[in-house]
Enzyme design. Structure first.
Site, PDB file in Angstrom:
ATOM      1  N   ILE A 157      38.901  46.966  43.339  1.00 44.66           N
ATOM      2  CA  ILE A 157      40.099  47.264  42.550  1.00 44.66           C
ATOM      3  C   ILE A 157      39.699  47.726  41.148  1.00 44.66           C
ATOM      4  O   ILE A 157      40.241  48.708  40.624  1.00 44.66           O
ATOM      5  CB  ILE A 157      41.040  46.046  42.482  1.00 44.66           C
ATOM      6  CG1 ILE A 157      41.424  45.593  43.893  1.00 44.66           C
ATOM      7  CG2 ILE A 157      42.297  46.380  41.686  1.00 44.66           C
ATOM      8  CD1 ILE A 157      42.139  44.261  43.954  1.00 44.66           C
ATOM      9  N   LEU A 183      27.064  42.701  39.062  1.00 51.46           N
ATOM     10  CA  LEU A 183      26.592  43.345  40.300  1.00 51.46           C
ATOM     11  C   LEU A 183      26.351  42.357  41.447  1.00 51.46           C
ATOM     12  O   LEU A 183      25.640  42.675  42.394  1.00 51.46           O
ATOM     13  CB  LEU A 183      25.318  44.180  40.042  1.00 51.46           C
ATOM     14  CG  LEU A 183      25.454  45.284  38.984  1.00 51.46           C
ATOM     15  CD1 LEU A 183      24.135  46.001  38.779  1.00 51.46           C
ATOM     16  CD2 LEU A 183      26.549  46.274  39.358  1.00 51.46           C
ATOM     17  N   ASN A 231      28.596  41.360  43.538  1.00 52.41           N
ATOM     18  CA  ASN A 231      29.381  41.762  44.713  1.00 52.41           C
ATOM     19  C   ASN A 231      29.804  43.225  44.587  1.00 52.41           C
ATOM     20  O   ASN A 231      30.876  43.617  45.020  1.00 52.41           O
ATOM     21  CB  ASN A 231      30.615  40.860  44.852  1.00 52.41           C
ATOM     22  CG  ASN A 231      31.227  40.955  46.235  1.00 52.41           C
ATOM     23  OD1 ASN A 231      30.532  41.191  47.215  1.00 52.41           O
ATOM     24  ND2 ASN A 231      32.534  40.808  46.323  1.00 52.41           N
ATOM     25  N   SER A 270      47.142  36.803  42.409  1.00 54.18           N
ATOM     26  CA  SER A 270      47.270  37.043  43.845  1.00 54.18           C
ATOM     27  C   SER A 270      48.529  36.388  44.396  1.00 54.18           C
ATOM     28  O   SER A 270      48.986  35.354  43.894  1.00 54.18           O
ATOM     29  CB  SER A 270      46.042  36.441  44.537  1.00 54.18           C
ATOM     30  OG  SER A 270      46.244  36.352  45.926  1.00 54.18           O
ATOM     31  N   THR A 295      48.519  34.762  46.893  1.00 56.79           N
ATOM     32  CA  THR A 295      48.119  33.472  47.498  1.00 56.79           C
ATOM     33  C   THR A 295      48.746  32.296  46.753  1.00 56.79           C
ATOM     34  O   THR A 295      48.872  31.214  47.322  1.00 56.79           O
ATOM     35  CB  THR A 295      46.578  33.272  47.493  1.00 56.79           C
ATOM     36  OG1 THR A 295      46.115  33.326  46.152  1.00 56.79           O
ATOM     37  CG2 THR A 295      45.865  34.302  48.311  1.00 56.79           C
ATOM     38  N   TYR A 344      39.628  29.118  46.297  1.00 60.08           N
ATOM     39  CA  TYR A 344      39.886  30.451  45.730  1.00 60.08           C
ATOM     40  C   TYR A 344      41.338  30.545  45.253  1.00 60.08           C
ATOM     41  O   TYR A 344      41.622  30.928  44.111  1.00 60.08           O
ATOM     42  CB  TYR A 344      39.612  31.553  46.759  1.00 60.08           C
ATOM     43  CG  TYR A 344      40.274  32.861  46.384  1.00 60.08           C
ATOM     44  CD1 TYR A 344      39.787  33.627  45.324  1.00 60.08           C
ATOM     45  CD2 TYR A 344      41.433  33.300  47.039  1.00 60.08           C
ATOM     46  CE1 TYR A 344      40.426  34.806  44.944  1.00 60.08           C
ATOM     47  CE2 TYR A 344      42.070  34.467  46.660  1.00 60.08           C
ATOM     48  CZ  TYR A 344      41.568  35.217  45.618  1.00 60.08           C
ATOM     49  OH  TYR A 344      42.205  36.380  45.238  1.00 60.08           O
ATOM     50  N   LYS A 388      43.226  30.894  41.241  1.00 62.03           N
ATOM     51  CA  LYS A 388      44.245  31.833  40.760  1.00 62.03           C
ATOM     52  C   LYS A 388      45.413  31.074  40.132  1.00 62.03           C
ATOM     53  O   LYS A 388      45.937  31.462  39.082  1.00 62.03           O
ATOM     54  CB  LYS A 388      44.736  32.732  41.901  1.00 62.03           C
ATOM     55  CG  LYS A 388      43.699  33.731  42.384  1.00 62.03           C
ATOM     56  CD  LYS A 388      43.248  34.662  41.275  1.00 62.03           C
ATOM     57  CE  LYS A 388      42.181  35.639  41.703  1.00 62.03           C
ATOM     58  NZ  LYS A 388      41.589  36.387  40.580  1.00 62.03           N
TER      59      LYS A 388
END
Length: 339
Positions: A14, A35, A37, A127, A129, A152, A156
């Site tokens: 994104i 770097l 991912n 997100s 989520t 995860y 958020k």
């Protein structure tokens, strides 16, 4: 006046598309990425599209001293778009402390530096989520936040709380949290796109890799959900539309159009598509027959989630324009161009 924007995690899926849209709008962009991912090659793709190379610094935001030094050096940054975070749900269950350190400490260190500035504009990558399995659909921004299904998801929720609480006591900080639904697709040039390292965690790269023959079979997790074809429903948004929402949100803060110094927007299409619909649409646009198999449900999957985008449409003046078909065509073009 400076128009320099920091994009953390700006070489990710994104982030890279947001950098392109920012540069297209005339902003000067600084990317921070460790770097872990992503690939440095993404920088070439961004430059090829925009004909302008963003400034890049390899930096690990978990290093507080490095964050302090960066903001001392780059004092003319007027906005930060924060993507840098770990994002694999399954991995977060197995490595919770990594996720809490990576996703929360980094956020705190950046906010601490922004509070030293006369004024700062902050966009947070959140997100859907945070809603879990919503009580009603489509999901509005006022829907209750449910207990997170994974570390995860929890990062958020906590991230949003940290920003909201900081904004309450810091008039110089203006922030917007964008709750995205399911970003897919790639830039139409096929010079940047989704580049999963190892086994993809998301549906569309799994589909395109199966279509290309890199994976033998695609697994569909359950076909006994209470939906029209028994498979889960999600709101799939083209990543370029999503990127444009970030520019709209940033301009809202810079122009002082925000009505509160912490605001939240859903970013989706407002339409739900089932897993089987996505598969069939891909088969249609690619002329590839996919080898897929229905297996047992996956723990933590909600039945259906799609956005009510009224607030983003009216308040940000932004609307998703690209279709599921457009997104899958671009994702397939990107996949075919990869070695």
């Amino acid at each position: 006046m400076s128009n320099k924007i920091l994009v953390t995690g700006g070489l990710g899926f994104i982030g890279s598309h947001v950098v392109v849209e920012l540069q297209n709008e005339g902003f000067e962009v600084v990317i921070i990425d460790n770097l872990s991912n992503s690939s440095i090659d993404v920088l070439k793709g961004i430059t090829a599209i925009t004909k302008k190379q963003p400034i890049f610094e390899k930096l690990d935001l978990r290093d507080k001293t490095a964050v302090i030094d960066f903001f001392k050096k780059d004092q003319d940054i007027i906005g930060v778009i924060h993507f840098a975070a770990s994002k694999a749900v399954g991995e977060s269950v197995n490595l919770p402390l990594l996720y809490y350190e990576n996703n929360l400490n980094t956020l705190i260190y950046i906010l601490q530096e922004l509070l030293n500035k006369e004024t700062s504009n902050f966009i947070f990558s959140s997100s859907c989520t945070v809603y879990g399995q919503a009580d009603s659909l489509p999901i509005t921004e006022s829907a209750p936040i449910k207990a997170a299904e994974s570390p995860y998801g929890n990062t958020k929720q906590i991230g949003e709380e940290i920003i909201r609480d900081t904004c309450k006591v810091s008039e110089n900080l203006k922030a917007i949290a964008l709750r995205y639904f399911n970003p897919i697709g790639a830039h139409e040039s096929a010079k940047i796109g989704e580049l999963p390292i190892g086994t993809p965690q998301n549906l569309v790269p799994f589909i395109t890799q199966t279509g290309k023959g890199l994976r033998e079979q695609l697994f569909v997790f359950g076909d006994d959900y209470p939906t029209k074809d028994g498979t889960c429903i999600r709101d799939y948004i083209h990543v370029v539309d999503l990127a444009k929402a970030h520019v709209a949100a940033l301009k809202r803060l810079i122009d002082g159009d925000n009505t509160d110094n912490y605001e939240v927007f859903n970013i989706g299409t407002g339409t739900g598509s089932s897993v089987l619909e996505v598969i069939k649409t891909f088969e249609e646009v690619s002329n590839q027959k996919l080898n897929y198999k229905i297996i047992d449900r996956r723990a933590g999957d909600v039945i259906a989630a799609y956005a009510d985008t009224t607030k983003a449409n009216k308040v940000l003046g932004w609307k998703a324009k690209l279709s599921l078909k457009d997104a899958l065509i671009s994702a397939w073009k990107w996949e075919k161009g990869l070695n």
